[in-house]
Design an enzyme around this catalytic site. Structure first.
Site, mmCIF file in Angstrom:
data_model
loop_
_atom_site.group_PDB
_atom_site.id
_atom_site.type_symbol
_atom_site.label_atom_id
_atom_site.label_comp_id
_atom_site.label_asym_id
_atom_site.label_seq_id
_atom_site.Cartn_x
_atom_site.Cartn_y
_atom_site.Cartn_z
ATOM 1 N N THR A 126 -6.896 -4.825 0.961
ATOM 2 C CA THR A 126 -5.766 -4.847 1.695
ATOM 3 C C THR A 126 -5.976 -6.340 2.462
ATOM 4 O O THR A 126 -5.308 -7.178 2.637
ATOM 5 C CB THR A 126 -5.470 -3.803 2.472
ATOM 6 O OG1 THR A 126 -5.047 -2.689 1.692
ATOM 7 C CG2 THR A 126 -4.078 -4.181 3.222
ATOM 8 N N ASP A 129 0.749 -1.047 -0.022
ATOM 9 C CA ASP A 129 -0.155 0.156 0.172
ATOM 10 C C ASP A 129 0.711 1.198 0.103
ATOM 11 O O ASP A 129 0.893 2.172 -0.755
ATOM 12 C CB ASP A 129 -0.659 -0.119 1.317
ATOM 13 C CG ASP A 129 -1.827 -1.251 1.427
ATOM 14 O OD1 ASP A 129 -3.078 -1.101 1.396
ATOM 15 O OD2 ASP A 129 -1.276 -2.206 1.570
HETATM 16 N N1 LIG Z 1 -14.324 -0.880 8.004
HETATM 17 C C1 LIG Z 1 -13.574 -0.421 7.134
HETATM 18 N N2 LIG Z 1 -12.418 -0.214 7.535
HETATM 19 C C2 LIG Z 1 -11.130 0.165 6.525
HETATM 20 N N3 LIG Z 1 -11.426 0.042 5.247
HETATM 21 C C3 LIG Z 1 -12.638 -0.426 4.991
HETATM 22 C C4 LIG Z 1 -13.617 -0.630 5.975
HETATM 23 N N4 LIG Z 1 -14.745 -0.890 5.079
HETATM 24 C C5 LIG Z 1 -14.229 -0.920 3.875
HETATM 25 N N5 LIG Z 1 -13.226 -0.690 3.585
HETATM 26 C C6 LIG Z 1 -12.257 -0.280 2.575
HETATM 27 O O1 LIG Z 1 -13.198 -0.320 1.379
HETATM 28 C C7 LIG Z 1 -12.977 -1.487 0.421
HETATM 29 C C8 LIG Z 1 -14.172 -2.108 0.166
HETATM 30 O O2 LIG Z 1 -14.717 -2.923 1.355
HETATM 31 P P1 LIG Z 1 -14.908 -4.375 1.286
HETATM 32 O O3 LIG Z 1 -13.829 -5.219 0.825
HETATM 33 O O4 LIG Z 1 -15.141 -4.551 2.933
HETATM 34 O O5 LIG Z 1 -16.414 -4.653 0.570
HETATM 35 C C9 LIG Z 1 -11.971 -2.420 1.465
HETATM 36 O O6 LIG Z 1 -11.239 -2.937 0.595
HETATM 37 C C10 LIG Z 1 -11.284 -1.363 2.149
HETATM 38 O O7 LIG Z 1 -10.415 -0.606 1.262
HETATM 39 P P2 LIG Z 1 -8.779 -0.771 1.398
HETATM 40 O O8 LIG Z 1 -8.592 -2.318 1.180
HETATM 41 O O9 LIG Z 1 -8.480 0.021 0.345
HETATM 42 O O10 LIG Z 1 -8.574 -0.131 2.709
HETATM 43 MG MG LIG Z 2 -7.125 0.606 3.686
HETATM 44 MG MG LIG Z 3 -6.508 0.735 -0.042
#
Ligand SMILES: Nc1ncnc2c1ncn2[C@@H]1O[C@H](COP(=O)(O)O)[C@@H](O)[C@H]1OP(=O)(O)O
Ligand SMILES: [Mg+2]
Ligand SMILES: [Mg+2]
Ligand SMILES: [Mg+2]
Length: 311
Positions: free
Chosen positions: A123, A50
């Site tokens: 992530t 990241d």
């Molecule tokens: N509770 C959370 N805390 C941090 N990031 C979140 C959360 N919910 C969703 N996200 C971000 O939104 C994206 C889509 O949500 P999900 O995969 O749960 O459907 C995740 O991959 C994450 O992005 P990232 O991976 O870039 O941190």
């Molecule tokens: Mg993130």
């Molecule tokens: Mg991200």
């Protein structure tokens, strides 16, 4: 690069190129095996991939477009620092450069643009080995609206002839369309895509009321919107805060360019100006077309909408 090409088209062409470079960084960190995981909050992680992918994207775009406001997910003190030459990517995708710029975007200046960067979306899935869910997202907004975007999938595998290819880059530009893949019509029955790593009782309630034939649970906002575009699902429902502007800007722009729609759970559009709050507090509701979006919006009980709005 010809300066006669309008700014938004050049920026999209540069974003396609740098997203591919960032995707290689994401793969390299994984093959080295030293993920350097940092816990930012509950169910919220950051890895070396990241951090490095974001430095590559922000340094490369800033070098070429110094007056554009570029906002990345990772709070990364090194963003302003030196970036090795190997990461600096100033190529621009030739196919994109030849696109006709829609008239309403022709006069746009650097000052009118905000770019939202999610260097690695999914992530949690990346750290758990669900690598096909991982994407690199670069969203371009003009006057608060998402107008163009890139979703790069670093682990997508294809065979072209006998040659194995890794990674693909999907792009969209409003009033022009989408590219980098073959869009497919929605499935015949209602298939919903949703989170696999950030669920809670409200998220589940909103899924129950949909009366869906199938629910897919996958990681990342980018990957879920790809499932919509490829006809694997028809609606993306996430009735919870958690996603941020960098999660939805690029997917929303591409989905719009393909005739779809992304809003919050109440049916309101998010705005993407530099001063907006980062969290998408009232969730995500996206569909391949306006009819399916309407259907899903009407199914969500008012009480659930109010709960989310007052959270
Ligand atoms: N509770 C959370 N805390 C941090 N990031 C979140 C959360 N919910 C969703 N996200 C971000 O939104 C994206 C889509 O949500 P999900 O995969 O749960 O459907 C995740 O991959 C994450 O992005 P990232 O991976 O870039 O941190
Ligand atoms: Mg993130
Ligand atoms: Mg991200
Ligand atoms: Mg994300």
């Amino acid at each position: 690069m010809s300066t006669s090409v309008p700014l938004v088209v050049r920026l999209l062409a540069s974003s396609v190129s740098v997203a591919g470079r960032a995707g290689k960084i994401v793969r390299d960190v994984m093959s080295k095996g030293e993920l350097g995981i940092v816990e930012k909050g509950k169910d919220d992680f950051q890895t070396e991939a990241d951090r490095s992918a974001q430095r590559c994207i922000i340094a490369s775009l800033t070098a070429q477009y110094p007056k554009i406001n570029i906002i990345g997910e990772e709070d990364n003190p090194d963003n302003e620092g030196e970036v090795c030459n190997d990461w600096l990517t100033i190529d621009a995708d030739k196919e994109i450069l030849s696109l006709e710029c829609p008239p309403f975007l022709q006069g746009v200046k650097e000052e009118d643009i905000v770019v939202w960067v999610d260097p690695l979306d999914g992530t949690s899935e990346y750290t758990q080995g669900f690598l096909e869910h991982v994407t690199v997202l670069i969203g371009i907004s003009v006057n608060e609206k998402p107008v163009a975007g890139v979703i790069h999938q670093p682990y997508y595998k294809t065979l072209i002839g006998n040659e194995k290819m890794t990674g693909r880059t999907i792009w969209g530009l409003q009033e022009v369309g989408v590219g980098g893949f073959t869009p497919a019509p929605p499935p015949a029955s209602l298939i919903i895509t949703t989170t696999r790593s950030h669920s809670n009782p409200l998220v589940e309630k909103a899924l129950q009321v949909m009366n869906a034939a199938q629910i897919l649970r996958v990681g990342g906002a980018g990957y879920k919107v790809l499932q919509l575009l490829e006809g694997l699902a028809s609606v993306y429902v996430f009735a919870s805060p958690g996603c941020k502007k960098w999660d939805t800007c690029a997917p929303e722009a591409i989905l719009n360019a393909a005739g779809g729609k992304l809003t919050d759970i109440l049916g309101n559009n998010y705005k993407y100006g530099a001063s907006v709050s980062r969290p998408n507090k009232t969730g995500v509701l996206a569909a391949v077309n306006a009819d399916l979006h309407d259907y899903a919006l009407n199914r969500i009980p008012q009480e659930l909408k109010e709960k989310l709005a007052n959270k």
